[in-house]
Design a protein around this motif. Structure first.
Motif, PDB file in Angstrom:
ATOM      1  N   VAL A   1      11.566  -5.517  -8.215  1.00  0.00           N
ATOM      2  CA  VAL A   1      10.138  -5.635  -8.460  1.00  0.00           C
ATOM      3  C   VAL A   1       9.385  -4.806  -7.420  1.00  0.00           C
ATOM      4  O   VAL A   1       9.209  -5.400  -6.522  1.00  0.00           O
ATOM      5  N   GLY A   2       9.291  -3.619  -7.630  1.00  0.00           N
ATOM      6  CA  GLY A   2       8.435  -2.704  -6.628  1.00  0.00           C
ATOM      7  C   GLY A   2       7.080  -2.491  -7.361  1.00  0.00           C
ATOM      8  O   GLY A   2       6.743  -2.097  -8.224  1.00  0.00           O
ATOM      9  N   PHE A   3       6.329  -2.622  -6.297  1.00  0.00           N
ATOM     10  CA  PHE A   3       4.837  -2.207  -6.890  1.00  0.00           C
ATOM     11  C   PHE A   3       3.855  -1.738  -5.641  1.00  0.00           C
ATOM     12  O   PHE A   3       3.725  -0.393  -5.554  1.00  0.00           O
ATOM     13  N   THR A   4       3.562  -2.353  -4.651  1.00  0.00           N
ATOM     14  CA  THR A   4       2.494  -2.113  -3.859  1.00  0.00           C
ATOM     15  C   THR A   4       2.748  -0.890  -3.072  1.00  0.00           C
ATOM     16  O   THR A   4       2.283   0.179  -3.240  1.00  0.00           O
ATOM     17  N   VAL A   5       3.867  -0.745  -2.408  1.00  0.00           N
ATOM     18  CA  VAL A   5       4.373   0.171  -1.484  1.00  0.00           C
ATOM     19  C   VAL A   5       4.868   1.352  -2.350  1.00  0.00           C
ATOM     20  O   VAL A   5       4.788   2.529  -2.067  1.00  0.00           O
ATOM     21  N   SER A   6       5.743   0.901  -3.351  1.00  0.00           N
ATOM     22  CA  SER A   6       5.932   2.182  -4.358  1.00  0.00           C
ATOM     23  C   SER A   6       4.787   2.851  -4.893  1.00  0.00           C
ATOM     24  O   SER A   6       4.888   4.183  -4.675  1.00  0.00           O
ATOM     25  N   LEU A   7       3.736   2.092  -5.426  1.00  0.00           N
ATOM     26  CA  LEU A   7       2.568   3.220  -5.833  1.00  0.00           C
ATOM     27  C   LEU A   7       2.045   3.877  -4.603  1.00  0.00           C
ATOM     28  O   LEU A   7       1.553   5.112  -4.745  1.00  0.00           O
ATOM     29  N   LEU A   8       2.203   3.407  -3.413  1.00  0.00           N
ATOM     30  CA  LEU A   8       1.729   3.828  -2.200  1.00  0.00           C
ATOM     31  C   LEU A   8       2.293   5.120  -1.957  1.00  0.00           C
ATOM     32  O   LEU A   8       1.780   6.360  -1.844  1.00  0.00           O
ATOM     33  N   VAL A   9       3.686   5.095  -1.838  1.00  0.00           N
ATOM     34  CA  VAL A   9       4.603   6.237  -1.634  1.00  0.00           C
ATOM     35  C   VAL A   9       4.499   7.424  -2.669  1.00  0.00           C
ATOM     36  O   VAL A   9       4.639   8.612  -2.473  1.00  0.00           O
TER      37      VAL A   9
ATOM     38  N   LEU B   1      -2.541 -10.500  -8.033  1.00  0.00           N
ATOM     39  CA  LEU B   1      -1.936  -8.843  -8.342  1.00  0.00           C
ATOM     40  C   LEU B   1      -1.728  -8.559  -9.882  1.00  0.00           C
ATOM     41  O   LEU B   1      -1.929  -7.700 -10.300  1.00  0.00           O
ATOM     42  N   LEU B   2      -1.023  -9.359 -10.409  1.00  0.00           N
ATOM     43  CA  LEU B   2      -0.668  -9.158 -11.699  1.00  0.00           C
ATOM     44  C   LEU B   2      -2.040  -9.353 -12.641  1.00  0.00           C
ATOM     45  O   LEU B   2      -2.105  -8.326 -13.496  1.00  0.00           O
TER      46      LEU B   2
ATOM     47  N   GLY C   1      -5.100 -12.124  -1.164  1.00  0.00           N
ATOM     48  CA  GLY C   1      -6.116 -12.325  -2.408  1.00  0.00           C
ATOM     49  C   GLY C   1      -7.033 -11.051  -2.392  1.00  0.00           C
ATOM     50  O   GLY C   1      -7.697 -11.370  -3.604  1.00  0.00           O
ATOM     51  N   VAL C   2      -7.293 -10.256  -1.535  1.00  0.00           N
ATOM     52  CA  VAL C   2      -8.313  -9.297  -1.548  1.00  0.00           C
ATOM     53  C   VAL C   2      -7.700  -7.835  -1.611  1.00  0.00           C
ATOM     54  O   VAL C   2      -7.662  -6.917  -2.497  1.00  0.00           O
ATOM     55  N   ALA C   3      -6.950  -7.673  -0.407  1.00  0.00           N
ATOM     56  CA  ALA C   3      -6.509  -6.068  -0.204  1.00  0.00           C
ATOM     57  C   ALA C   3      -5.488  -5.599  -1.300  1.00  0.00           C
ATOM     58  O   ALA C   3      -5.792  -4.461  -1.928  1.00  0.00           O
ATOM     59  N   VAL C   4      -4.470  -6.484  -1.524  1.00  0.00           N
ATOM     60  CA  VAL C   4      -3.531  -5.878  -2.447  1.00  0.00           C
ATOM     61  C   VAL C   4      -3.952  -6.011  -3.912  1.00  0.00           C
ATOM     62  O   VAL C   4      -3.653  -4.796  -4.450  1.00  0.00           O
TER      63      VAL C   4
END
Length: 463
Positions: free
Chosen positions: A388-396, A57-58, A310-313
């Motif tokens: 440390v927010g990222f995946t769901v934060s970007l989605l929202v 992810l990084l 490993g792929v989706a996120v």
């Protein structure tokens, strides 16, 4: 603050048993107490996979940022906005949307499996164990939302504040993969109880995020498509409840459910959660019951977690994290936007105080005590890391502001800035605790009686 560490030995139990106050000491409620050894081993394996996913992810985030700010940036944005699909079912989507609406459904399917596993067969099935991470997660959602709202009301105009408040949920989520990647980088040996707390906190946090997306970010609800989605979902549920694992039966039903939920106006990732909830956790009595090994939910989780982490996120991060950090629409204008200020404050201050304060309050209100292997500074370091927010934060952010809008771009800058700041502050605290964690990690492997269960976990048969 220097915590008082309790020294353990193979004979420590007999030593304490002669104390006149031993009964009251052992019977008192404890927060963040050590769970069972079997649950500890399972969570350790989950965290290992998520840590690898966090590193990917990084990497994807850095690649997206570098490409989006390079002389070839137009290629990145053209690639992200390339449309593929079939329009009548609202499936003519850009690659970025396919990543957020399609690939993230896998992430939320795994989250649904994990949620059900924790509340049916994990440590969260016991109310006494569940109350601390549940309350901590609620505090870690409520306070950031309040801080973001207050910042935008105080700093924005009436019109701009109204537009900005659509993103109130952006800073409420914790990215477990990103947080664990930070831990891997700083080489911290978290105590077992804290690692369990981190995962269960993220699990409950995911549940709240799912509810927010489903109830607050649905748009143009189409009841016909929603009703049609129930049919393949019901067949999928019927099959998995009978422990059917055949991919050629389940996969078409899953894709059809996802497509119909997407067409209904509810975010398609909710379909992943519903299918995760449908999968049974415990083996049927015919198959040997709970003692016969992992159930279908754990089987699917083991298969799909590597695909998710490993792929989706990482692919979602690659398409979502690319934002220009220079120029008029970059950091310069973002720093003066109340949306940016609100998100950064909410992630760094709101998350830390929300998680730590809620944990402290629920512990004291139950007349409990923190587990003696831990200190409150450990909990505070973990609370900082929850920022440390990222995946769901970007989605929202994309759902609330509209993808590609100025607020959305500023929100991306804020999410990256806030997450990085929270990670650095957490690293400072947790690295200072590193030698204590190492001491406890050594203790956890001590097995004097050779029964295969570390003495720190006690006699599981007696539980």
């Amino acid at each position: 603050m220097v915590p008082r560490w309790r020294t353990h030995s193979p004979h420590s139990h007999s030593r304490h048993s002669h104390s006149p106050n031993s009964h009251s000491a052992h019977s008192r409620l404890r927060s963040l107490a050590r769970g069972s050894f079997s649950e500890y081993r399972r969570i350790t394996e989950v965290l290992r996979k998520e840590t690898v996913g966090g590193a990917l992810l990084l990497t994807a985030t850095v690649v997206a940022l570098v490409w989006a700010n390079s002389p070839w940036s137009s290629g990145y944005f053209d690639f992200r906005d390339l449309h593929l699909g079939y329009e009548p079912w609202h499936l003519s989507l850009s690659l970025g949307k396919w990543a957020s609406d399609g690939l993230l459904a896998i992430f939320f399917f795994v989250a649904g499996l994990e949620l059900k596993r924790e509340f049916v067969a994990g440590d969260l099935r016991r109310p006494s164990t569940a109350i601390v991470p549940v309350v901590a997660a609620c505090g870690g959602v409520a306070l950031p939302a309040i801080i973001f709202t207050l910042a935008n009301v105080a700093l924005g105009t009436e019109q701009s504040a109204g537009d900005a408040l659509r993103g109130w949920a952006v800073p409420t989520a914790t990215d477990i993969a990103f947080a664990l990647a930070v831990l891997a980088v700083i080489s911290t040996h978290l105590p077992a109880a804290l690692r369990t707390f981190l995962l269960t906190l993220a699990v409950v946090d995911d549940l709240i995020a799912i509810a927010i997306i489903a109830f607050f970010y649905a748009s143009g609800l189409n009841l016909v498509f929603l009703a049609l989605a129930i049919v393949p979902l019901a067949v999928f549920t019927w099959l998995v409840q009978r422990r059917v694992r055949s991919w050629y039966l389940l996969l078409p039903l899953a894709v059809l459910t996802w497509a119909l939920v997407h067409a209904s106006g509810i975010h398609a990732t909710v379909a992943g959660v519903l299918m995760g909830f449908a999968v049974p956790v415990i083996r049927s009595e015919k198959a040997g019951g709970p003692e016969a090994g992992p159930g279908l939910a754990e089987h699917f989780e083991q298969r799909f977690r590597p695909l998710s982490a490993g792929v989706a996120v990482p692919v979602f991060a690659f398409f979502s994290a690319g934002v220009r950090v220079g120029g008029a629409d970059g950091v310069g204008s973002a720093l003066t936007d109340p949306v940016t200020i609100g998100i950064v404050l909410a992630l760094v201050v709101g998350k830390a105080l929300g998680v730590f304060g809620s944990t402290w309050l629920v512990t004291k209100s139950r007349h409990a005590e923190l587990d003696p292997d831990l200190a409150w500074v450990d909990v505070f370091g973990l609370a900082l890391l929850s920022g440390v927010g990222f995946t769901v934060s970007l989605l929202v952010a994309g759902l609330g502001f509209g993808e590609g809008t100025l607020h959305d771009e500023h929100a991306k800058v804020a999410i990256l800035t806030g997450s990085l700041t929270a990670a650095v502050l957490a690293a400072v605290v947790l690295r200072a605790r590193n030698r204590h964690y190492r001491r406890l990690a050594t203790l956890e492997t001590f097995d004097a009686d050779g029964d295969g269960v570390p003495d720190a976990f006690g006699n599981e048969d007696a539980r």
